[in-house]
Design a protein around this motif. Structure first.
Motif, mmCIF file in Angstrom:
data_model
loop_
_atom_site.group_PDB
_atom_site.id
_atom_site.type_symbol
_atom_site.label_atom_id
_atom_site.label_comp_id
_atom_site.label_asym_id
_atom_site.label_seq_id
_atom_site.Cartn_x
_atom_site.Cartn_y
_atom_site.Cartn_z
ATOM 1 N N UNK A 172 -5.925 -59.342 -0.806
ATOM 2 C CA UNK A 172 -4.361 -58.777 -2.264
ATOM 3 C C UNK A 172 -4.524 -59.393 -3.293
ATOM 4 N N UNK A 173 -4.603 -60.660 -2.814
ATOM 5 C CA UNK A 173 -4.112 -61.110 -4.851
ATOM 6 C C UNK A 173 -5.719 -61.649 -5.892
ATOM 7 N N UNK A 176 2.953 -42.923 -8.929
ATOM 8 C CA UNK A 176 3.924 -43.133 -10.473
ATOM 9 C C UNK A 176 4.805 -44.595 -9.517
ATOM 10 N N UNK A 177 5.524 -44.237 -8.718
ATOM 11 C CA UNK A 177 6.465 -45.195 -7.659
ATOM 12 C C UNK A 177 5.848 -46.025 -7.449
ATOM 13 N N UNK A 178 4.569 -46.292 -6.847
ATOM 14 C CA UNK A 178 3.552 -46.989 -5.779
ATOM 15 C C UNK A 178 3.027 -48.018 -6.528
ATOM 16 N N UNK A 179 2.580 -47.019 -8.054
ATOM 17 C CA UNK A 179 1.813 -47.705 -9.176
ATOM 18 C C UNK A 179 2.860 -48.817 -9.685
ATOM 19 N N UNK A 237 -11.975 -50.602 -23.475
ATOM 20 C CA UNK A 237 -11.490 -50.717 -22.950
ATOM 21 C C UNK A 237 -10.659 -49.179 -21.946
ATOM 22 N N UNK A 238 -11.245 -48.664 -22.268
ATOM 23 C CA UNK A 238 -11.536 -47.332 -21.108
ATOM 24 C C UNK A 238 -11.935 -47.650 -19.820
ATOM 25 N N UNK A 239 -12.976 -48.160 -19.935
ATOM 26 C CA UNK A 239 -12.802 -49.067 -18.494
ATOM 27 C C UNK A 239 -12.441 -49.966 -18.131
ATOM 28 N N UNK A 240 -12.040 -51.139 -18.732
ATOM 29 C CA UNK A 240 -10.810 -51.789 -18.194
ATOM 30 C C UNK A 240 -9.953 -51.517 -17.534
ATOM 31 N N UNK A 241 -9.259 -50.423 -18.690
ATOM 32 C CA UNK A 241 -7.756 -49.497 -17.530
ATOM 33 C C UNK A 241 -8.160 -48.813 -16.002
ATOM 34 N N UNK A 242 -9.639 -48.440 -16.065
ATOM 35 C CA UNK A 242 -9.772 -47.721 -14.716
ATOM 36 C C UNK A 242 -9.950 -49.306 -13.759
ATOM 37 N N UNK A 243 -10.681 -50.033 -14.248
ATOM 38 C CA UNK A 243 -10.918 -50.951 -13.408
ATOM 39 C C UNK A 243 -9.396 -51.789 -12.888
ATOM 40 N N UNK A 244 -8.132 -51.420 -13.763
ATOM 41 C CA UNK A 244 -6.914 -51.148 -13.365
ATOM 42 C C UNK A 244 -6.623 -50.620 -12.655
ATOM 43 N N UNK A 245 -6.760 -49.366 -13.245
ATOM 44 C CA UNK A 245 -5.982 -48.656 -11.832
ATOM 45 C C UNK A 245 -6.977 -48.360 -10.432
ATOM 46 N N UNK A 246 -8.358 -49.005 -10.353
ATOM 47 C CA UNK A 246 -8.552 -48.865 -9.300
ATOM 48 C C UNK A 246 -8.521 -49.662 -8.360
ATOM 49 N N UNK A 247 -7.861 -51.015 -8.924
ATOM 50 C CA UNK A 247 -7.071 -52.263 -8.105
ATOM 51 C C UNK A 247 -6.006 -52.345 -7.859
ATOM 52 N N UNK A 248 -4.980 -51.045 -8.366
ATOM 53 C CA UNK A 248 -3.698 -50.787 -8.461
ATOM 54 C C UNK A 248 -3.337 -49.640 -6.931
ATOM 55 N N UNK A 249 -4.868 -48.657 -7.116
ATOM 56 C CA UNK A 249 -5.057 -47.962 -6.168
ATOM 57 C C UNK A 249 -5.618 -48.927 -4.540
ATOM 58 N N UNK A 250 -6.096 -49.676 -5.081
ATOM 59 C CA UNK A 250 -6.416 -50.310 -4.090
ATOM 60 C C UNK A 250 -5.217 -51.525 -3.142
ATOM 61 N N UNK A 251 -4.410 -52.330 -3.977
ATOM 62 C CA UNK A 251 -3.086 -52.563 -3.654
ATOM 63 C C UNK A 251 -2.218 -51.670 -2.794
ATOM 64 N N UNK A 252 -2.112 -50.413 -3.678
ATOM 65 C CA UNK A 252 -1.345 -49.495 -2.877
ATOM 66 C C UNK A 252 -1.962 -49.299 -1.420
ATOM 67 N N UNK A 253 -3.149 -48.800 -1.103
ATOM 68 C CA UNK A 253 -3.555 -48.682 0.323
ATOM 69 C C UNK A 253 -3.544 -50.597 1.138
ATOM 70 N N UNK A 254 -3.196 -51.193 0.603
ATOM 71 C CA UNK A 254 -3.099 -52.609 1.077
ATOM 72 C C UNK A 254 -1.935 -52.686 1.216
ATOM 73 N N UNK A 255 -1.053 -52.037 0.690
ATOM 74 C CA UNK A 255 0.676 -51.643 1.278
ATOM 75 C C UNK A 255 0.993 -50.733 2.746
ATOM 76 N N UNK A 256 0.310 -49.417 2.146
ATOM 77 C CA UNK A 256 0.459 -48.788 3.162
ATOM 78 C C UNK A 256 0.100 -49.141 4.537
ATOM 79 N N UNK A 257 -0.981 -49.826 4.500
ATOM 80 C CA UNK A 257 -1.998 -50.816 5.624
ATOM 81 C C UNK A 257 -0.658 -51.773 6.967
ATOM 82 N N UNK A 258 0.067 -52.096 5.771
ATOM 83 C CA UNK A 258 1.162 -53.597 6.192
ATOM 84 C C UNK A 258 1.944 -52.474 7.310
#
Length: 181
Positions: A65-66, A5-8, A160-181
């Protein structure tokens, strides 16, 4: 250790900064778009990411990332548009109202992430980044089908549920990108 949640929150803060700067530059011109147009914009971004992941090269400087950040922000825009798609809508929102809507929807999605993350035991951490792209594309194909059916589903989650899932998947990908830096 930093929690999911902090990463989110950190990822969304970066995305919100971009959203607010673009709102200052362009206003809320995106309000003219129908949800289906936002779906297509999300598709373009996800398809570009997949092409880059597959070809392992790119010719336009915008980073993966962008593109994921754009997916977060366009998902928020789509959720806002879903609320008003049936009736009159004000095209131009003030910065304060645009910020409130952004915060409201990211708060709802954050709550969803917390509940799902609890039940799934942070399984996303073991997933490949490319799987997030594929999941986003699959959700977009589902959204397109629901839109083609005028929003009607027999048993499935709504737009709405699908858009919310898309947002969360994008956040997960961004967390992974940040962790790889």
């Amino acid at each position: 250790m930093v929690t999911t949640l902090e990463q989110f929150d950190a990822v969304v803060a970066k995305c919100k900064e971009i959203y607010l700067k673009k709102t200052a530059d362009y206003g809320t011109a995106w309000r003219i778009l129908r949800p289906s147009s936002l779906t297509d914009q999300l598709y373009i971004k996800a398809k570009r990411i997949r092409t880059i992941e597959t070809q392992l090269t790119q010719q336009v400087d915008d980073s993966v990332e962008t593109e994921y950040q754009g997916i977060v922000n366009y998902s928020i825009m789509a959720l806002v548009q879903l609320e008003t798609s049936g009736g009159a809508q004000e095209l131009e929102l003030g910065v304060e109202q645009a910020t409130q809507l952004y915060d409201y929807h990211t708060g709802v999605v954050r709550g969803l992430l917390a509940r799902k993350n609890h039940d799934y035991g942070e399984a996303w951490r073991d997933m490949r980044q490319s799987s997030f792209t594929d999941m986003i594309l699959m959700k977009l194909m589902r959204i397109k089908q629901i839109e083609d059916n005028q929003g009607k589903t027999l048993i499935s989650e709504g737009l709405d549920a699908n858009y919310m899932d898309i947002l969360n998947y994008a956040v997960f990908a961004l967390i992974k990108i940040e962790e790889q830096k």
